[in-house]
Design a protein around this motif. Structure first.
Motif, PDB file in Angstrom:
ATOM      1  N   UNK A  21      14.020  41.087 -28.128  1.00 12.54           N
ATOM      2  CA  UNK A  21      14.636  39.863 -27.596  1.00 12.54           C
ATOM      3  C   UNK A  21      14.864  39.982 -26.091  1.00 12.54           C
ATOM      4  N   UNK A  22      15.284  41.161 -25.640  1.00 18.90           N
ATOM      5  CA  UNK A  22      15.527  41.352 -24.198  1.00 18.90           C
ATOM      6  C   UNK A  22      14.236  41.145 -23.413  1.00 18.90           C
ATOM      7  N   UNK A  23      13.153  41.714 -23.922  1.00 17.50           N
ATOM      8  CA  UNK A  23      11.856  41.576 -23.230  1.00 17.50           C
ATOM      9  C   UNK A  23      11.386  40.117 -23.242  1.00 17.50           C
ATOM     10  N   UNK A  24      11.704  39.393 -24.319  1.00 13.23           N
ATOM     11  CA  UNK A  24      11.340  37.962 -24.366  1.00 13.23           C
ATOM     12  C   UNK A  24      12.064  37.195 -23.270  1.00 13.23           C
ATOM     13  N   UNK A  25      13.363  37.480 -23.094  1.00 15.63           N
ATOM     14  CA  UNK A  25      14.129  36.778 -22.052  1.00 15.63           C
ATOM     15  C   UNK A  25      13.589  37.116 -20.664  1.00 15.63           C
ATOM     16  N   UNK A  26      13.218  38.395 -20.460  1.00 19.07           N
ATOM     17  CA  UNK A  26      12.677  38.797 -19.152  1.00 19.07           C
ATOM     18  C   UNK A  26      11.385  38.036 -18.863  1.00 19.07           C
ATOM     19  N   UNK A  27      10.541  37.932 -19.883  1.00 17.21           N
ATOM     20  CA  UNK A  27       9.240  37.277 -19.677  1.00 17.21           C
ATOM     21  C   UNK A  27       9.421  35.792 -19.385  1.00 17.21           C
ATOM     22  N   UNK A  28      10.250  35.109 -20.175  1.00 15.48           N
ATOM     23  CA  UNK A  28      10.455  33.660 -19.947  1.00 15.48           C
ATOM     24  C   UNK A  28      11.070  33.427 -18.572  1.00 15.48           C
ATOM     25  N   UNK A  29      12.035  34.266 -18.205  1.00 14.40           N
ATOM     26  CA  UNK A  29      12.683  34.083 -16.896  1.00 14.40           C
ATOM     27  C   UNK A  29      11.658  34.254 -15.772  1.00 14.40           C
ATOM     28  N   UNK A  30      10.762  35.214 -15.951  1.00 19.17           N
ATOM     29  CA  UNK A  30       9.828  35.547 -14.858  1.00 19.17           C
ATOM     30  C   UNK A  30       8.794  34.446 -14.627  1.00 19.17           C
ATOM     31  N   UNK A  31       8.479  33.676 -15.680  1.00 20.63           N
ATOM     32  CA  UNK A  31       7.412  32.672 -15.485  1.00 20.63           C
ATOM     33  C   UNK A  31       7.980  31.263 -15.404  1.00 20.63           C
ATOM     34  N   UNK A  32       9.321  31.123 -15.356  1.00 17.08           N
ATOM     35  CA  UNK A  32       9.887  29.785 -15.162  1.00 17.08           C
ATOM     36  C   UNK A  32      10.417  29.141 -16.419  1.00 17.08           C
ATOM     37  N   UNK A  33      10.665  29.940 -17.448  1.00 15.89           N
ATOM     38  CA  UNK A  33      11.324  29.402 -18.641  1.00 15.89           C
ATOM     39  C   UNK A  33      10.410  29.313 -19.851  1.00 15.89           C
ATOM     40  N   UNK A  34      11.018  28.943 -20.998  1.00 19.31           N
ATOM     41  CA  UNK A  34      10.295  28.934 -22.271  1.00 19.31           C
ATOM     42  C   UNK A  34       9.142  27.926 -22.265  1.00 19.31           C
ATOM     43  N   UNK A  35       9.398  26.712 -21.772  1.00 17.57           N
ATOM     44  CA  UNK A  35       8.349  25.685 -21.792  1.00 17.57           C
ATOM     45  C   UNK A  35       7.192  26.087 -20.886  1.00 17.57           C
ATOM     46  N   UNK A  36       7.513  26.702 -19.737  1.00 20.20           N
ATOM     47  CA  UNK A  36       6.452  27.138 -18.799  1.00 20.20           C
ATOM     48  C   UNK A  36       5.587  28.200 -19.467  1.00 20.20           C
ATOM     49  N   UNK A  37       6.221  29.133 -20.170  1.00 21.72           N
ATOM     50  CA  UNK A  37       5.466  30.193 -20.849  1.00 21.72           C
ATOM     51  C   UNK A  37       4.608  29.589 -21.958  1.00 21.72           C
ATOM     52  N   UNK A  38       5.160  28.575 -22.644  1.00 23.44           N
ATOM     53  CA  UNK A  38       4.400  27.927 -23.711  1.00 23.44           C
ATOM     54  C   UNK A  38       3.175  27.212 -23.137  1.00 23.44           C
ATOM     55  N   UNK A  39       3.354  26.523 -22.005  1.00 21.89           N
ATOM     56  CA  UNK A  39       2.202  25.834 -21.384  1.00 21.89           C
ATOM     57  C   UNK A  39       1.132  26.838 -20.970  1.00 21.89           C
ATOM     58  N   UNK A  40       1.575  28.012 -20.523  1.00 23.96           N
ATOM     59  CA  UNK A  40       0.637  29.028 -20.018  1.00 23.96           C
ATOM     60  C   UNK A  40      -0.085  29.733 -21.169  1.00 23.96           C
ATOM     61  N   UNK A  41       0.699  30.182 -22.176  1.00 20.18           N
ATOM     62  CA  UNK A  41       0.123  31.088 -23.188  1.00 20.18           C
ATOM     63  C   UNK A  41       0.073  30.485 -24.596  1.00 20.18           C
ATOM     64  N   UNK A  42       0.572  29.258 -24.761  1.00 17.47           N
ATOM     65  CA  UNK A  42       0.481  28.605 -26.073  1.00 17.47           C
ATOM     66  C   UNK A  42       1.729  28.751 -26.924  1.00 17.47           C
ATOM     67  N   UNK A  43       2.621  29.651 -26.520  1.00 21.04           N
ATOM     68  CA  UNK A  43       3.892  29.832 -27.266  1.00 21.04           C
ATOM     69  C   UNK A  43       4.984  30.220 -26.275  1.00 21.04           C
ATOM     70  N   UNK A  44       6.226  29.853 -26.610  1.00 23.22           N
ATOM     71  CA  UNK A  44       7.357  30.436 -25.880  1.00 23.22           C
ATOM     72  C   UNK A  44       7.379  31.917 -26.238  1.00 23.22           C
ATOM     73  N   UNK A  45       8.288  32.716 -25.716  1.00 25.88           N
ATOM     74  CA  UNK A  45       8.291  34.156 -26.029  1.00 25.88           C
ATOM     75  C   UNK A  45       8.838  34.357 -27.439  1.00 25.88           C
ATOM     76  N   UNK A  46       8.101  35.133 -28.236  1.00 30.25           N
ATOM     77  CA  UNK A  46       8.554  35.494 -29.579  1.00 30.25           C
ATOM     78  C   UNK A  46       8.581  37.013 -29.678  1.00 30.25           C
ATOM     79  N   UNK A  47       9.542  37.517 -30.393  1.00 28.98           N
ATOM     80  CA  UNK A  47       9.746  38.975 -30.468  1.00 28.98           C
ATOM     81  C   UNK A  47       8.498  39.695 -30.955  1.00 28.98           C
TER      82      UNK A  47
END
Ligand SMILES: O=C(CO)[C@@H](O)[C@H](O)CF
Length: 538
Positions: A145-171
């Motif tokens: 979970x910690x790594x998921x939060x780091x990744x979403x924060x680094x790319x601009x949030x859950x929706x940004x990560x989903x647009x980039x990679x197809x999913x928000x961060x999942x454990x």
């Protein structure tokens, strides 16, 4: 006769390295399945002490599987095929599937061992020291979970990560797992010259060298830009240093990644020209096995209900997962999981149809489409899509009521489950088309009254298919597709002679009008429940 018949049977093999077993099917040129076998980890390799093929660690969050168990399972199943007289010399090509998201860490120098295997010995004796960690994280892990939060924060949030990679961060997604390994065990990470998914690891065993990751299974890592089909440098950099060189470049899922290693030619009699087609994830392989086409939707009605969608223009969201399509590199697929599936249907059957599916069916037959405007939401466990818990019932005037008569309750449950599926599928960009087929599978797909509601809600015909070995069969189909030239040839053309699914239900007259009125109401009421209920803390 069977042996003689089998002798001349040119075929492709489809493998599935799943959570609980390794399975294989042989499919002939007429697309008939004529051989299948499996090795169950718990039963056949008890020395690894797994339960359901996995080890759940003491923290109850970390879940791993021993990579040498997977290697030894391949030795066992090939040995079983050989002793049953399977004629390996007729295998034109093979492909396979692996449980998604799991990761394998090859130790520096492993490629040498992989490319110089002695045919006199089993794989597991020769690969003992080829892995920098022996217990591989798999999809059931939820310790990152910690790594998921780091990744979403680094790319601009859950929706940004989903647009980039197809999913928000999942454990369970591989990028977050790699980030955790780098943070907790930097030594093991730096001693890993290659990182594979379970699918590309299995392909590597057959190749005798590192197989690339395919676009479709690579979409389950939170690392691949699904539009451009390249690794996202931003995501790689957040997870771990020098990651791109350990992953290699991703390839189209229908790629021929090489010829089978001489190890299999000499030890089992495979032809030297047997082609290896890129392996992919079990769900993308199942989509291929179900022969889903543009506009189709597959509904797996199990403990949880899973939707397989074919998308031309995906709309990445905060729920569901969008992957590159395994059989058409221009298109996409999506998975949507609904946790309150058959357990919820069984509960309402027990409460409102005195434990009888017969009475349950009679209730559906005796209530009208649209249930006179009564609507229900039934989530006895926290739902994933969307995050709601509890039971919520509304009458035709949108007033919340505390109970429905038994028959109304039953229809409200089934209509609600299927309206939710249509609404959330459309939220990801899915659209019902004139040629849409709904492919139903899983326990509830044996109840034609439930399938009738599914046909009515979607306004499309419902077919039932058997998906017991869909990941294996889909892998054999993809092997034929790779053999036929891959991207240059339509997958649907390659598999058109396979057995057709059987029609189970067609929409009642007037169904589309009824649900055109009900669907927006259901969606608005779902939003109302969401806005009033306490969302679980992020
Ligand atoms: O995590 C999943 C999909 O996202 C599971 O369906 C695994 O692929 C099962 F192996």
């Amino acid at each position: 006769r069977a042996l003689a018949e089998r002798a001349g049977r040119r075929c492709c093999l489809g493998w599935d390295f799943s959570t609980q077993q390794v399975k294989v099917v042989a499919v002939d040129a007429e697309l008939n399945i004529f051989y299948e076998d499996s090795v169950h980890f718990d039963r056949d390799l008890p020395e690894f002490g797994t339960q359901g093929g996995v080890h759940v660690h003491k923290d109850r969050l970390t879940v791993t599987s021993p990579v040498l168990m997977w290697v030894q399972a391949l030795d066992l199943i090939l040995g079983k095929m050989k002793s049953s007289g399977f004629d390996f010399s007729q295998v034109l090509a093979l492909s396979g599937a692996g449980q998604q998201h799991g990761s394998v860490y090859w130790k520096t120098g492993a490629s040498l061992a992989l490319s110089s295997l002695s045919p006199a010995l089993p794989l597991h004796q020769q690969l003992q020291s080829c892995f920098s960690i022996s217990d591989c994280p798999i999809w059931m892990d939820s310790s990152t979970t910690a790594q998921c939060h780091q990744l979403e924060a680094a790319v601009g949030g859950a929706q940004a990560l989903s647009c980039l990679t197809g999913s928000r961060a999942y454990e369970r997604f591989t990028g977050n797992q790699i980030a955790k390994l780098f943070q907790k065990n930097p030594e093991a990470y730096s001693h890993s010259e290659r990182i594979s998914l379970v699918s590309s690891f299995a392909a590597s065993l057959f190749l005798g060298g590192y197989s690339p990751i395919d676009y479709s299974d690579g979409s389950g890592m939170n690392l691949l830009q699904i539009q451009e089909k390249v690794w996202s440098q931003a995501c790689l950099d957040v997870c771990a240093p020098h990651l791109e060189e350990k992953l290699g470049s991703p390839v189209p899922s229908c790629s021929v990644v090489g010829a089978i290693s001489s190890y299999y030619v000499q030890r089992y009699g495979f032809p030297p020209g047997c082609k290896v087609v890129a392996f992919t994830g079990d769900n993308p392989a199942s989509l291929a096995g179900m022969r889903l086409e543009e506009g189709d939707i597959a509904v797996s009605l199990g403990t949880s209900d899973t939707l397989f969608l074919w998308l031309q223009k995906p709309m990445p969201a905060l729920e569901g997962h969008i992957f590159c399509n395994p059989v058409d590199a221009q298109h996409y697929m999506a998975l949507l999981c609904f946790k309150n599936g058959s357990l919820m249907r069984e509960k309402i059957r027990d409460e409102s149809a005195s434990c009888s599916w017969n009475k349950f069916s009679k209730a559906l037959q005796s209530t009208a489409m649209g249930n006179n405007g009564n609507l229900g939401f039934y989530f006895d466990v926290m739902e994933i899509t969307p995050e709601i818990i509890g039971r919520h019932r509304f009458n035709a005037e949108n007033m919340e009521v505390s109970a429905f008569p038994g028959d109304v309750e039953i229809r409200a449950l089934i209509e609600g489950q299927f309206m939710a599926k249509r609404i959330h599928a459309e939220g990801l960009g899915y659209r019902v088309m004139p040629k849409t087929k709904i492919l139903a599978t899983g326990g509830a797909s044996h109840n034609k009254d439930i399938l009738q509601v599914l046909a009515d809600v979607f306004g499309a015909p419902v077919y039932v298919i058997d998906t017991t070995s869909s990941a294996c069969v889909g892998s054999a189909y993809r092997a034929f597709h790779g053999l036929a030239g891959g991207t240059g040839v339509a997958f649907s053309e390659v598999v058109k002679s396979a057995p057709q699914p059987s029609l189970a239900a067609t929409p009642n007259p007037g169904a589309s009008q009824v649900y055109a009125a009900l669907l927006p109401r259901y969606s608005a009421l779902e939003q109302r429940i969401l806005s009033t209920s306490q969302r679980p803390l992020e």
